[in-house]
Design a protein around this motif. Structure first.
Motif, PDB file in Angstrom:
ATOM      1  N   ARG A 106      -9.893 -52.358 177.949  1.00  0.00           N
ATOM      2  CA  ARG A 106      -9.381 -51.126 177.332  1.00  0.00           C
ATOM      3  C   ARG A 106     -10.111 -50.717 176.155  1.00  0.00           C
ATOM      4  O   ARG A 106     -10.652 -51.538 175.225  1.00  0.00           O
ATOM      5  CB  ARG A 106      -8.027 -50.993 176.942  1.00  0.00           C
ATOM      6  CG  ARG A 106      -7.572 -49.620 175.744  1.00  0.00           C
ATOM      7  CD  ARG A 106      -6.733 -49.812 175.370  1.00  0.00           C
ATOM      8  NE  ARG A 106      -5.894 -48.307 177.226  1.00  0.00           N
ATOM      9  CZ  ARG A 106      -4.653 -48.249 177.239  1.00  0.00           C
ATOM     10  NH1 ARG A 106      -3.976 -48.107 176.548  1.00  0.00           N
ATOM     11  NH2 ARG A 106      -4.500 -47.037 178.059  1.00  0.00           N
ATOM     12  N   HIS A 134      -9.434 -42.970 182.877  1.00  0.00           N
ATOM     13  CA  HIS A 134      -8.313 -44.395 182.278  1.00  0.00           C
ATOM     14  C   HIS A 134      -8.256 -43.959 184.008  1.00  0.00           C
ATOM     15  O   HIS A 134      -7.648 -43.358 184.670  1.00  0.00           O
ATOM     16  CB  HIS A 134      -7.249 -43.410 182.139  1.00  0.00           C
ATOM     17  CG  HIS A 134      -6.313 -44.705 181.756  1.00  0.00           C
ATOM     18  ND1 HIS A 134      -6.203 -45.901 182.333  1.00  0.00           N
ATOM     19  CD2 HIS A 134      -5.004 -44.745 181.009  1.00  0.00           C
ATOM     20  CE1 HIS A 134      -5.291 -46.450 181.746  1.00  0.00           C
ATOM     21  NE2 HIS A 134      -4.391 -45.458 180.701  1.00  0.00           N
ATOM     22  N   ARG A 167      -8.666 -39.170 178.612  1.00  0.00           N
ATOM     23  CA  ARG A 167      -9.385 -40.019 179.317  1.00  0.00           C
ATOM     24  C   ARG A 167      -8.466 -40.132 180.888  1.00  0.00           C
ATOM     25  O   ARG A 167      -8.737 -39.439 181.539  1.00  0.00           O
ATOM     26  CB  ARG A 167      -9.297 -41.285 179.001  1.00  0.00           C
ATOM     27  CG  ARG A 167      -8.147 -42.395 178.898  1.00  0.00           C
ATOM     28  CD  ARG A 167      -8.604 -43.779 178.022  1.00  0.00           C
ATOM     29  NE  ARG A 167      -7.040 -43.640 177.352  1.00  0.00           N
ATOM     30  CZ  ARG A 167      -7.370 -44.844 176.300  1.00  0.00           C
ATOM     31  NH1 ARG A 167      -8.682 -45.258 175.902  1.00  0.00           N
ATOM     32  NH2 ARG A 167      -6.140 -46.141 175.785  1.00  0.00           N
ATOM     33  N   VAL A 168      -7.076 -39.574 180.371  1.00  0.00           N
ATOM     34  CA  VAL A 168      -6.492 -39.431 182.512  1.00  0.00           C
ATOM     35  C   VAL A 168      -6.924 -38.485 182.629  1.00  0.00           C
ATOM     36  O   VAL A 168      -7.260 -37.704 184.177  1.00  0.00           O
ATOM     37  CB  VAL A 168      -4.506 -39.277 181.626  1.00  0.00           C
ATOM     38  CG1 VAL A 168      -3.813 -39.012 182.782  1.00  0.00           C
ATOM     39  CG2 VAL A 168      -4.663 -40.628 180.725  1.00  0.00           C
ATOM     40  N   ARG A 218      -0.098 -36.469 175.999  1.00  0.00           N
ATOM     41  CA  ARG A 218       0.313 -36.210 174.766  1.00  0.00           C
ATOM     42  C   ARG A 218       0.000 -35.653 173.874  1.00  0.00           C
ATOM     43  O   ARG A 218      -1.448 -35.695 173.647  1.00  0.00           O
ATOM     44  CB  ARG A 218       0.330 -38.361 174.195  1.00  0.00           C
ATOM     45  CG  ARG A 218       1.299 -38.556 173.535  1.00  0.00           C
ATOM     46  CD  ARG A 218       0.846 -39.835 172.800  1.00  0.00           C
ATOM     47  NE  ARG A 218      -0.865 -40.402 173.044  1.00  0.00           N
ATOM     48  CZ  ARG A 218      -1.584 -40.938 172.172  1.00  0.00           C
ATOM     49  NH1 ARG A 218      -1.018 -40.125 170.162  1.00  0.00           N
ATOM     50  NH2 ARG A 218      -2.776 -41.147 172.250  1.00  0.00           N
ATOM     51  N   GLN A 220      -2.242 -35.694 170.625  1.00  0.00           N
ATOM     52  CA  GLN A 220      -2.683 -36.798 169.305  1.00  0.00           C
ATOM     53  C   GLN A 220      -1.836 -36.364 168.873  1.00  0.00           C
ATOM     54  O   GLN A 220      -3.151 -35.476 167.795  1.00  0.00           O
ATOM     55  CB  GLN A 220      -3.998 -36.348 170.359  1.00  0.00           C
ATOM     56  CG  GLN A 220      -3.806 -37.355 172.048  1.00  0.00           C
ATOM     57  CD  GLN A 220      -4.999 -38.231 172.369  1.00  0.00           C
ATOM     58  OE1 GLN A 220      -6.000 -38.837 171.764  1.00  0.00           O
ATOM     59  NE2 GLN A 220      -5.244 -38.601 173.936  1.00  0.00           N
ATOM     60  N   PRO A 256       1.449 -39.141 181.199  1.00  0.00           N
ATOM     61  CA  PRO A 256       1.471 -40.557 181.558  1.00  0.00           C
ATOM     62  C   PRO A 256       2.173 -41.635 180.317  1.00  0.00           C
ATOM     63  O   PRO A 256       1.651 -42.706 180.579  1.00  0.00           O
ATOM     64  CB  PRO A 256       0.008 -40.378 181.317  1.00  0.00           C
ATOM     65  CG  PRO A 256      -0.424 -39.034 180.430  1.00  0.00           C
ATOM     66  CD  PRO A 256       1.289 -38.360 181.000  1.00  0.00           C
ATOM     67  N   GLY A 257       2.373 -41.494 179.709  1.00  0.00           N
ATOM     68  CA  GLY A 257       3.285 -42.194 178.322  1.00  0.00           C
ATOM     69  C   GLY A 257       2.057 -42.859 177.749  1.00  0.00           C
ATOM     70  O   GLY A 257       0.712 -42.430 178.152  1.00  0.00           O
ATOM     71  N   PRO A 258       2.178 -42.631 176.429  1.00  0.00           N
ATOM     72  CA  PRO A 258       3.395 -42.334 175.318  1.00  0.00           C
ATOM     73  C   PRO A 258       4.030 -41.486 174.924  1.00  0.00           C
ATOM     74  O   PRO A 258       3.368 -40.293 175.098  1.00  0.00           O
ATOM     75  CB  PRO A 258       3.686 -43.280 174.445  1.00  0.00           C
ATOM     76  CG  PRO A 258       1.629 -43.673 174.448  1.00  0.00           C
ATOM     77  CD  PRO A 258       0.996 -43.496 175.342  1.00  0.00           C
TER      78      PRO A 258
HETATM   79  N1  ASP Z   1      -2.031 -44.155 177.877  1.00  0.00           N
HETATM   80  C1  ASP Z   1      -2.832 -43.376 178.169  1.00  0.00           C
HETATM   81  C2  ASP Z   1      -4.055 -43.501 177.959  1.00  0.00           C
HETATM   82  O1  ASP Z   1      -3.646 -44.479 176.961  1.00  0.00           O
HETATM   83  C3  ASP Z   1      -2.416 -41.428 177.310  1.00  0.00           C
HETATM   84  C4  ASP Z   1      -1.518 -41.555 176.278  1.00  0.00           C
HETATM   85  O2  ASP Z   1      -2.452 -42.399 175.473  1.00  0.00           O
HETATM   86  O3  ASP Z   1      -1.689 -40.458 175.600  1.00  0.00           O
HETATM   87  O4  ASP Z   1      -5.239 -42.621 177.730  1.00  0.00           O
END
Ligand code: ASP
Length: 300
Positions: A106, A134, A167-168, A218, A220, A256-258
């Motif tokens: 990551r 992702h 990225r999701v 999420r 951001q 997708p969390g968090p």
């Molecule tokens: N956990 C996911 C990511 O790493 C979504 C996020 O952080 O909002 O992209």
């Protein structure tokens, strides 16, 4: 971008369609204890997390352990030689020199995973790369959809919120073309891609009426908190019980969390029978086990 010679998983573009079915079928068999996956005894898998993670990191650790592979974690928050000025690339090359069976990475946009895959002899698995993608998250989402709705083909996935930085979402745009589901986006203008050929809903209720799967992203906060009133955001785009009345009873709710609870998704929505958030997490382990199993078999 997918480096076939090393079985790396950098994006979902070059993976053949049959491969997705194989991974889903492995995940099904693993969940039923019908696949002997304990193939990793004596092997190691390196997990390099240069950015924060809870689910993805622990999911890869769990998946590795269940395959009998010892997961070696480099968590950038614990003291590493990055603090002494070692570069990300050197760090990866040095860990690769210890010959793990794979590198789960990551990172931000400052490391080029496609280039790294050409420089090491073992597969690199993208565990979240900047805004680029992702892939294992999109795969576990698709696996969850398939499990609950029977197939991904023909589904209508509404992605709500901070699509521009996600990225999701980027990985879903790739996967949707492979698996035959449609993606639409919804959110404030500043959250959406500047140019897109996707269907765009500016009104959440219309989007929810269209969707068979609704996914909140999420917000951001680090990027938008100054610009948006979170109360207004919740009212217009939040997954609240009231807003979700527009979504069909048979549809799925995902994230997708968090989660920023009370912003993009209310805590009581986690109890909604349509909500798959914790199932996504459980399925994430199965999908990553399926991926690692394929890596060990040399046929990802
Ligand atoms: N956990 C996911 C990511 O790493 C979504 C996020 O952080 O909002 O992209």
């Amino acid at each position: 971008m997918l480096s076939r010679n090393t079985n790396s998983l950098i994006d979902l573009v070059s993976l053949e369609k049959e491969k997705f079915n194989t991974l889903f079928s492995f995940a099904d068999q693993i969940s039923l204890n019908k696949l002997a996956t304990q193939k990793g005894f004596g092997k190691t898998g390196a997990l390099l997390f240069f950015e924060a993670s809870t689910r993805t990191r622990m999911s890869f650790e769990t998946a590795s352990a269940r395959l009998g592979i010892y997961p070696l974690l480099l968590d950038v928050k614990s003291g590493t030689s990055l603090e002494k000025g070692e570069t990300l690339e050197d760090t990866v090359l040095n860990v690769a020199a210890m010959n793990p069976s794979y590198l789960v990475i990551r990172c931000g946009d400052d490391l080029n995973l496609s280039e790294m895959a050409k420089k090491v002899s073992m597969p690199i698995l993208n565990a979240g790369w900047g805004k680029k993608g992702h892939p294992t998250q999109a795969l576990l989402d698709a696996y969850t959809i398939r499990k609950h709705l029977g197939t991904c083909e023909g589904q209508r996935l509404l992605i709500v919120g901070d699509v521009r930085h996600s990225r999701v979402a980027a990985s879903h745009f790739e996967l949707a073309k492979k698996l035959g589901y449609e993606v639409a986006v919804c959110g404030p203008v500043d959250f959406l891609p500047e140019k897109t050929s996707l269907k765009v809903f500016s009104n959440l209720h219309e989007g929810l009426q269209w969707a068979t799967v609704a996914m909140a992203l999420r917000v951001q906060l680090e990027r938008h908190a100054m610009k948006y009133s979170l109360t207004d955001y919740r009212e217009q785009f939040g997954f609240t019980s009231k807003n979700l009345e527009s979504l069909s009873d048979n549809a799925l709710i995902m994230h997708p969390g968090p989660i920023n609870q009370g912003t993009e998704l209310d805590s009581d929505v986690l109890q909604d029978p349509r909500c798959q958030v914790l199932n996504q997490v459980s399925n994430g382990v199965l999908i990553r086990q399926a991926i690692l199993y394929s890596v060990l078999e040399g046929e990802l």
